[in-house]
Design a protein around this motif. Structure first.
Motif, PDB file in Angstrom:
ATOM      1  N   SER A 139       1.423  -1.757   0.134  1.00 15.55           N
ATOM      2  CA  SER A 139       0.832  -0.178  -0.522  1.00 15.55           C
ATOM      3  C   SER A 139       0.767   1.114   0.104  1.00 15.55           C
ATOM      4  O   SER A 139       0.298   2.221  -0.759  1.00 15.55           O
ATOM      5  CB  SER A 139      -0.883   0.538   1.203  1.00 15.55           C
ATOM      6  N   ALA A 140       1.899   1.294   0.689  1.00 16.97           N
ATOM      7  CA  ALA A 140       2.578   2.535   0.678  1.00 16.97           C
ATOM      8  C   ALA A 140       3.512   2.680  -1.013  1.00 16.97           C
ATOM      9  O   ALA A 140       3.529   3.947  -0.535  1.00 16.97           O
ATOM     10  CB  ALA A 140       3.826   1.614   1.909  1.00 16.97           C
ATOM     11  N   ILE A 141       3.617   1.957  -0.986  1.00 17.78           N
ATOM     12  CA  ILE A 141       4.444   1.471  -2.516  1.00 17.78           C
ATOM     13  C   ILE A 141       3.429   2.281  -3.820  1.00 17.78           C
ATOM     14  O   ILE A 141       3.613   3.573  -4.127  1.00 17.78           O
ATOM     15  CB  ILE A 141       5.204   0.583  -3.145  1.00 17.78           C
ATOM     16  N   ALA A 142       2.225   1.797  -3.428  1.00 14.79           N
ATOM     17  CA  ALA A 142       0.933   2.656  -3.812  1.00 14.79           C
ATOM     18  C   ALA A 142       0.474   3.826  -4.103  1.00 14.79           C
ATOM     19  O   ALA A 142       0.264   5.097  -4.858  1.00 14.79           O
ATOM     20  CB  ALA A 142      -0.071   1.845  -4.266  1.00 14.79           C
ATOM     21  N   GLN A 143       0.433   4.303  -1.975  1.00 11.63           N
ATOM     22  CA  GLN A 143       0.160   5.252  -2.295  1.00 11.63           C
ATOM     23  C   GLN A 143       1.366   6.833  -2.146  1.00 11.63           C
ATOM     24  O   GLN A 143       0.982   7.853  -2.896  1.00 11.63           O
ATOM     25  CB  GLN A 143       0.254   5.875  -0.383  1.00 11.63           C
ATOM     26  N   VAL A 144       3.184   6.368  -2.460  1.00 13.97           N
ATOM     27  CA  VAL A 144       3.845   7.106  -2.531  1.00 13.97           C
ATOM     28  C   VAL A 144       3.627   7.615  -4.143  1.00 13.97           C
ATOM     29  O   VAL A 144       3.903   8.625  -4.503  1.00 13.97           O
ATOM     30  CB  VAL A 144       5.521   6.388  -2.985  1.00 13.97           C
ATOM     31  N   HIS A 145       3.494   6.627  -5.374  1.00 15.26           N
ATOM     32  CA  HIS A 145       2.494   6.584  -6.482  1.00 15.26           C
ATOM     33  C   HIS A 145       1.759   8.015  -6.905  1.00 15.26           C
ATOM     34  O   HIS A 145       1.802   8.701  -7.296  1.00 15.26           O
ATOM     35  CB  HIS A 145       2.583   5.669  -7.062  1.00 15.26           C
ATOM     36  N   ARG A 146       0.286   7.733  -5.927  1.00 16.06           N
ATOM     37  CA  ARG A 146       0.017   8.534  -6.183  1.00 16.06           C
ATOM     38  C   ARG A 146      -0.586   9.422  -5.344  1.00 16.06           C
ATOM     39  O   ARG A 146      -0.918  10.465  -5.833  1.00 16.06           O
ATOM     40  CB  ARG A 146      -1.799   7.728  -5.303  1.00 16.06           C
ATOM     41  N   LEU A 147      -0.018   9.686  -4.504  1.00 15.84           N
ATOM     42  CA  LEU A 147      -0.288  11.461  -3.568  1.00 15.84           C
ATOM     43  C   LEU A 147       1.334  11.843  -3.757  1.00 15.84           C
ATOM     44  O   LEU A 147       1.319  13.143  -3.328  1.00 15.84           O
ATOM     45  CB  LEU A 147      -0.446  10.696  -2.617  1.00 15.84           C
ATOM     46  N   GLN A 148       2.668  11.223  -4.172  1.00 13.33           N
ATOM     47  CA  GLN A 148       3.633  12.326  -4.074  1.00 13.33           C
ATOM     48  C   GLN A 148       4.068  12.978  -2.927  1.00 13.33           C
ATOM     49  O   GLN A 148       4.401  14.209  -3.326  1.00 13.33           O
ATOM     50  CB  GLN A 148       3.575  12.921  -5.641  1.00 13.33           C
ATOM     51  N   PRO A 149       3.846  12.133  -2.225  1.00 13.25           N
ATOM     52  CA  PRO A 149       4.634  13.083  -0.475  1.00 13.25           C
ATOM     53  C   PRO A 149       6.116  13.633  -0.537  1.00 13.25           C
ATOM     54  O   PRO A 149       6.959  12.298  -1.273  1.00 13.25           O
ATOM     55  CB  PRO A 149       4.531  11.987   0.419  1.00 13.25           C
TER      56      PRO A 149
END
Length: 289
Positions: free
Chosen positions: A61-71
């Motif tokens: 989930s972290a990998i997907a969220q980094v890609h989606r949210l660009q934190p």
């Protein structure tokens, strides 16, 4: 008699301008324990420049969220089921990698955390003072990353102009850096996502055809979507002068000239091709100086 006059009022000073603030640091929290995530959220609430954009409980989930949210920043738990924190980092593309603060219950992970280029690491339970120190490191790192990012973009641009790999800083700072780029032995042109590199010695002449440029070489004619200005920026004008509004010639390929009307001339190339030399560009061709 008592003086009823009111004392003169001192003009109020204008309010000091409020300092400009950097945008908040977009932050992702990754921990498989909901209570741990909640505790970190509460502590981060005391820091107004931190904006929590997401939470997740596992590496995938972290990998997907980094890609989606660009934190910009990620607090990453080391021990998680499935992919641990270090494995998770290894699957995030470099161009998407945020600043990372590892969160762990064991201090023996500290060295490994810094080997993974983390900004910092925190021990559970997270101490507020230690968190504040970590965030200060994050802010300093953010400024450094921004400055380095601007520098890298400029060096990459200089490298693109020559068709080379991105230049090193000391190479770009040389006084003759631009001259070196222009003296490269190939012309590099971007076209539909590709980079075409043409040996300079093989170019006979270049002319415009609408939104395209035709590069006439010894072996072929390349038709690429580019502009005259883009090509001129790379070419040494002494070797490749512009002889007309829509034509650049390889001066070394010119074998003779003959006059035409109104101060114009025709150039004959070693391949037999004739090109018109416009009067307004006459002084750009060294052969005729």
């Amino acid at each position: 008699m008592p003086d009823d006059r009111k004392p003169a009022r001192t003009p109020a000073e204008p309010p000091a301008p409020s300092p400009t603030h950097a945008p908040p640091i977009r932050t992702l929290i990754v921990d498989d324990e909901p209570l741990a995530r909640r505790g970190l959220v509460l502590r981060l609430a005391a820091h107004p420049d931190i904006e929590i954009v997401g939470e997740c409980g596992d590496g995938a989930s972290a990998i997907a969220q980094v890609h989606r949210l660009q934190p910009e920043l990620m607090f990453l738990d080391v021990q998680m089921p499935g992919a641990d924190g270090f494995t998770t980092l290894g699957q995030i593309p470099a161009n998407e990698m945020p600043m990372v603060v590892f969160v762990t219950a064991y201090d023996h992970y500290a060295i490994q955390a810094f080997e993974a280029s983390a900004v910092d690491y925190l021990l559970k339970p997270v101490d507020e003072q230690r968190l504040a120190q970590s965030l200060e490191r994050v802010r300093q790192n953010r400024e450094s990353r921004a400055a380095l990012g601007h520098c890298s973009q400029l060096l990459g641009l200089l490298g693109e102009l020559s068709g080379r790999a991105p230049l090193e800083l000391d190479e770009a700072l040389q006084p003759d850096a631009l001259e070196q780029l222009q003296s490269d032995d190939r012309l590099s042109v971007r076209d539909s996502g590709r980079v075409v590199r043409v040996p300079l010695h093989s170019i006979r002449w270049i002319d415009a055809a609408g939104d395209y440029m035709c590069i006439h070489t010894d072996d072929d004619t390349l038709v690429l979507r580019a502009t005259m200005r883009e090509l001129e920026r790379q070419l040494d004008p002494r070797r490749f002068p512009r002889i007309h509004r829509s034509t650049i010639v390889n001066a070394r390929r010119v074998t003779e000239t003959r006059p035409h009307n109104n101060g114009e001339s025709y150039l004959r190339l070693d391949c037999g091709q004739e090109l018109k030399l416009s009067r307004s560009y006459r002084d750009r061709l060294p052969l005729l100086q």
